[in-house]
Design an enzyme around this catalytic site. Structure first.
Site, PDB file in Angstrom:
ATOM      1  N   GLU A   1    -102.432  69.823  46.178  1.00 13.81           N
ATOM      2  CA  GLU A   1    -101.978  69.289  47.543  1.00 13.81           C
ATOM      3  C   GLU A   1    -100.827  68.506  47.458  1.00 13.81           C
ATOM      4  OE1 GLU A   1    -105.013  67.745  49.543  1.00 13.81           O
ATOM      5  OE2 GLU A   1    -106.676  69.099  48.967  1.00 13.81           O
TER       6      GLU A   1
ATOM      7  N   CYS B   1     -96.611  62.364  49.583  1.00 16.22           N
ATOM      8  CA  CYS B   1     -97.704  62.305  48.600  1.00 16.22           C
ATOM      9  C   CYS B   1     -97.909  63.373  47.578  1.00 16.22           C
ATOM     10  CB  CYS B   1     -99.033  61.892  49.164  1.00 16.22           C
ATOM     11  SG  CYS B   1    -100.176  61.601  48.108  1.00 16.22           S
TER      12      CYS B   1
ATOM     13  N   CYS C   1    -109.256  66.363  38.719  1.00 14.26           N
ATOM     14  CA  CYS C   1    -109.193  65.023  38.272  1.00 14.26           C
ATOM     15  C   CYS C   1    -110.603  64.861  37.354  1.00 14.26           C
ATOM     16  CB  CYS C   1    -109.038  63.905  39.178  1.00 14.26           C
ATOM     17  SG  CYS C   1    -108.981  62.240  38.541  1.00 14.26           S
TER      18      CYS C   1
ATOM     19  N   CYS D   1    -114.267  59.483  40.818  1.00 12.03           N
ATOM     20  CA  CYS D   1    -114.813  58.356  42.093  1.00 12.03           C
ATOM     21  C   CYS D   1    -115.572  59.132  42.761  1.00 12.03           C
ATOM     22  CB  CYS D   1    -113.201  57.840  42.574  1.00 12.03           C
ATOM     23  SG  CYS D   1    -112.310  56.851  41.343  1.00 12.03           S
TER      24      CYS D   1
ATOM     25  N   CYS E   1    -114.266  60.304  46.334  1.00 11.41           N
ATOM     26  CA  CYS E   1    -112.919  61.315  46.033  1.00 11.41           C
ATOM     27  C   CYS E   1    -112.975  62.632  46.079  1.00 11.41           C
ATOM     28  CB  CYS E   1    -112.051  60.614  45.126  1.00 11.41           C
ATOM     29  SG  CYS E   1    -110.499  61.519  45.066  1.00 11.41           S
TER      30      CYS E   1
ATOM     31  N   GLY F   1    -105.175  63.862  41.089  1.00  6.84           N
ATOM     32  CA  GLY F   1    -105.180  63.491  39.995  1.00  6.84           C
ATOM     33  C   GLY F   1    -104.836  62.196  39.473  1.00  6.84           C
TER      34      GLY F   1
ATOM     35  N   CYS G   1    -106.628  62.780  50.095  1.00  2.00           N
ATOM     36  CA  CYS G   1    -106.426  63.780  48.957  1.00  2.00           C
ATOM     37  C   CYS G   1    -107.472  64.577  48.396  1.00  2.00           C
ATOM     38  CB  CYS G   1    -105.794  63.133  47.915  1.00  2.00           C
ATOM     39  SG  CYS G   1    -106.767  61.759  47.207  1.00  2.00           S
TER      40      CYS G   1
HETATM   41  N1  SAH Z   1    -106.043  58.751  40.629  1.00  2.00           N
HETATM   42  C1  SAH Z   1    -105.208  57.753  41.480  1.00  2.00           C
HETATM   43  C2  SAH Z   1    -104.224  58.555  42.704  1.00  2.00           C
HETATM   44  C3  SAH Z   1    -104.963  59.420  43.149  1.00  2.00           C
HETATM   45  S1  SAH Z   1    -106.088  58.946  44.706  1.00  2.00           S
HETATM   46  C4  SAH Z   1    -105.994  56.574  41.951  1.00  2.00           C
HETATM   47  O1  SAH Z   1    -107.248  56.493  41.601  1.00  2.00           O
HETATM   48  O2  SAH Z   1    -105.467  55.806  42.416  1.00  2.00           O
HETATM   49  C5  SAH Z   1    -104.994  57.962  45.684  1.00  2.00           C
HETATM   50  C6  SAH Z   1    -105.939  56.857  46.671  1.00  2.00           C
HETATM   51  O3  SAH Z   1    -106.865  57.588  47.583  1.00  2.00           O
HETATM   52  C7  SAH Z   1    -106.783  56.025  45.654  1.00  2.00           C
HETATM   53  O4  SAH Z   1    -106.653  54.634  46.147  1.00  2.00           O
HETATM   54  C8  SAH Z   1    -108.108  56.842  45.910  1.00  2.00           C
HETATM   55  O5  SAH Z   1    -108.996  55.828  45.603  1.00  2.00           O
HETATM   56  C9  SAH Z   1    -108.118  56.920  47.179  1.00  2.00           C
HETATM   57  N2  SAH Z   1    -109.127  57.839  47.839  1.00  2.00           N
HETATM   58  C10 SAH Z   1    -109.600  58.947  47.340  1.00  2.00           C
HETATM   59  N3  SAH Z   1    -110.507  59.331  48.141  1.00  2.00           N
HETATM   60  C11 SAH Z   1    -110.481  58.751  49.160  1.00  2.00           C
HETATM   61  C12 SAH Z   1    -111.262  58.816  50.369  1.00  2.00           C
HETATM   62  N4  SAH Z   1    -112.200  59.699  50.640  1.00  2.00           N
HETATM   63  N5  SAH Z   1    -111.054  57.825  51.367  1.00  2.00           N
HETATM   64  C13 SAH Z   1    -110.141  56.655  51.073  1.00  2.00           C
HETATM   65  N6  SAH Z   1    -109.335  56.546  50.074  1.00  2.00           N
HETATM   66  C14 SAH Z   1    -109.573  57.570  49.156  1.00  2.00           C
END
Ligand code: SAH
Length: 348
Positions: A90, A103, A110, A114, A117, A157, A331
């Site tokens: 994406e 973005c 990944c 998290c 995510c 990722g 994302c």
């Molecule tokens: N792997 C990297 C970049 C990708 S995620 C990282 O972890 O930073 C980009 C950002 O979006 C990160 O801060 C991540 O924690 C956040 N993110 C992912 N899912 C989310 C969600 N459901 N709500 C809000 N932020 C989210």
């Protein structure tokens, strides 16, 4: 076979000279690639024989727009791209007063898990090449016929888990003979890989580093981010201080506010205490709900209160504007909703 979009100008020079062509041809090819050419035929100022050589020796790793959603409220456009091997990634185009920001994804899926995510459900399939990162930018520029002014590596990722390709992408996209995007217009977001943050610091690239913190202590961080079991908060903040000392750049800490998990006033106070005196900025993000997870975004009042505590402690804090909420712009959401059609998601 050479993946021409992943080559630096120097590598292209090596190639053209190796096939008996003049060195200046490399600059022409590089320039065509960066203008968004998707076929060698488009490179009309190259001799026919050279175009044939390019075709024989390599390819342009094109991607296709598999789906596109446009937000009615703010013009955000979300792309689902199909790569040559059928994998899906994406990217999201956001329009701000100061320009167009894209973005982009750095991996297919990944591995960092998290909990909030969507990108991580199903794990990592593979790394993206530098050309596939550049390809996202070129494809979107071609699609909307406008220039991208900022790039954020915040799509699917973990960029620092694909260090070499990401570094190559940064150098290629920054090259004056190509897209020529300034390093200061690029933000790289990481979940907090300590050795790689230090490695990046030593390169002193002048990009903006964003670190996904999401918690004021290890106890909460470990609940929502498995990577915190590998690298503790103190170690991570030490790496961030090292990054700042090497680059003189302000770090952005991302903090997704999740109702009842990390959004209390005492969490804000603890965070402020940990970050005191650091050259940083906090970006509060109301967590986006994803399917299969129960996390709910913090209330408006909570967010305000959290922000005010940080500001009162002297830490610059903003709340991320929620763009594209009508199109699932967080994302991984579009990709996972497509994968859902192929195979049901499961709680890992
Ligand atoms: N792997 C990297 C970049 C990708 S995620 C990282 O972890 O930073 C980009 C950002 O979006 C990160 O801060 C991540 O924690 C956040 N993110 C992912 N899912 C989310 C969600 N459901 N709500 C809000 N932020 C989210």
């Amino acid at each position: 076979m050479l993946d021409f979009r992943s080559l630096s100008l120097d590598e292209l020079k090596d190639y053209v000279t190796a096939v008996g062509e003049k060195e200046f041809r490399a600059r022409q090819i590089f320039s065509w690639i960066h203008k968004g050419a998707e076929t060698f035929e488009e490179m009309t100022d190259l001799p026919h024989a050279l175009r044939e050589k390019l075709k024989k020796d390599g390819y342009l790793n094109n991607m296709e727009v598999a789906a596109k959603q446009r937000s009615k409220s703010d013009g955000t456009v979300k792309y689902l791209m199909a790569l040559k091997d059928g994998n899906l990634i994406e990217c999201v185009l956001m329009r701000y007063a100061y320009g167009n920001s894209l973005c982009i994804s750095t991996q297919v899926g990944c591995n960092f898990g998290c909990r909030f995510c969507a990108s991580t459900i199903g794990g990592k399939k593979r790394d993206l090449t530098a050309g596939e990162m550049l390809g996202q930018l070129l494809k979107v520029q071609r699609d909307v016929n406008c220039k991208i002014n900022h790039v954020v590596l915040m799509g699917i990722g973990e960029p620092l888990d694909n260090f070499e390709n990401v570094l190559k992408f940064l150098r290629i996209v920054n090259h004056p003979a190509g897209v020529n995007l300034g390093m200061r217009r690029i933000t790289l977001s990481t979940c907090g890989l300590v050795p790689e943050i230090k490695r990046l610091a030593d390169l002193n690239l002048q990009i903006t580093l964003a670190v996904s913190l999401h918690a004021p202590n290890d106890r909460i961080r470990r609940q929502i981010m498995p990577v915190a079991r590998k690298y503790g908060l103190e170690e991570l903040l030490d790496a961030c201080r090292y990054y700042i000392s090497k680059t003189n750049r302000r770090i952005t800490f991302e903090y997704a506010l999740i109702d009842g998990v990390n959004d209390a006033d005492r969490h804000a106070a603890e965070l402020a205490q940990k970050l005191k005196g650091m050259l940083c900025h906090i970006n509060l993000i109301p967590v986006n709900k994803i399917s299969g997870r129960n996390y709910v975004k913090a209330s408006r009042d909570r967010i305000e209160s959290f922000k005010n505590i940080l500001i009162a402690s002297g830490i610059e804090t903003t709340v991320r504007r929620e763009l594209g909420t009508d199109i699932d712009a967080a994302c991984g959401q579009l990709r996972s909703s497509h994968l859902w059609r192929l195979a049901p998601l499961h709680e890992p």
